[in-house]
Write an enzyme that holds these catalytic residues in place. Sequence first.
Site, mmCIF file in Angstrom:
data_model
loop_
_atom_site.group_PDB
_atom_site.id
_atom_site.type_symbol
_atom_site.label_atom_id
_atom_site.label_comp_id
_atom_site.label_asym_id
_atom_site.label_seq_id
_atom_site.Cartn_x
_atom_site.Cartn_y
_atom_site.Cartn_z
ATOM 1 C CG ASP A 123 -5.152 -5.093 4.396
ATOM 2 O OD1 ASP A 123 -5.025 -3.856 4.442
ATOM 3 O OD2 ASP A 123 -5.649 -5.766 5.316
ATOM 4 N N PRO A 124 -2.635 -5.422 0.710
ATOM 5 C CG PRO A 124 -0.529 -4.391 0.703
ATOM 6 C CD PRO A 124 -1.806 -4.497 1.504
#
EC number: 5.4.99.25
Length: 307
Positions: free
Chosen positions: A50-51
């Site tokens: 995930d970012p």
Amino acid sequence: MNQAKVKRVRDIVDGVLLLDKPVGLSSNDALIKAKRVLNAKKAGHTGTLDPFATGLLPLCFGEATKFSQDLLEADKTYLTTVHLGQRTDTGDTEGQVIETCGVNVTVEQIEAVLAQFRGPIKQVPPMYSALKRDGKPLYEYAREGITLEREARDVTIHKLEFVSYDAPFLKLSVTCSKGTYIRVLGEDIGAALGCGAHLNALRRIQVGDLVMQDVVTLEQLGAHPAPLELLSPVDALLSSFPPVRLTADLAKRFLQGQRLPLGKEPEAVVPADYIGRVRVYHDAKLLGTAQLQKFSILAPERLIAAA
């Protein structure tokens, strides 16, 4: 006069980059940046971070992309910080706070709850995920305010270890099977403690047998005078499989896709009493992967393109 746009000529690059993904970048954005620096023709990553997450993101280039699936299937290890007493709509720091609750839990209570999540468990995938329904990612439905029913999936938490607790922040180490959502694990632990939770931080430190020891940041990659030197060889992805070593004649037949009865080939080096996936070499050159079957039958699987 219009000038024709010159198409960039990419290089054939084979190898693996152990990237330390920074916070704020998607895995695909990180891949694009590394691919541009290396001027690589073909590239792929081995499982999305995930970012908001950081840490080990193995990037595969050229022939290494043939073996990326093995890391998608591999177990992963994370260090994570769970923020107790606060739920968000995404389960992490990127979402909006939807509930706040007082936190009054002890280390003993935390340890008792962690025990409930070790071993095989079921997880409901989050709405903010890339899983698709009718060809559309779930996160797109979530952004439209739509919540869909999701079936619980079987995952395995191999290790779930208490690291520290400084209320409301609970630090954990997690080793888990593929398909495990650490965001969901954090939320479920918060629910079991009666106070709710979301992930404050997430760092991946191991994928299969790959660890953080040789990771490279995007800054280091961009500043290096010869960035190709930072690549690990293709077989870095295959270190968990035992090696089989073939003669020149056997190697030629292997690369033609032939099944080889190695029990009748005394010059071949074969692991004793082993059945399963192996990595195959002639001299020091990786030829590909294969299944070593009963009676030392070598069945080719994924092959490296001949130079």
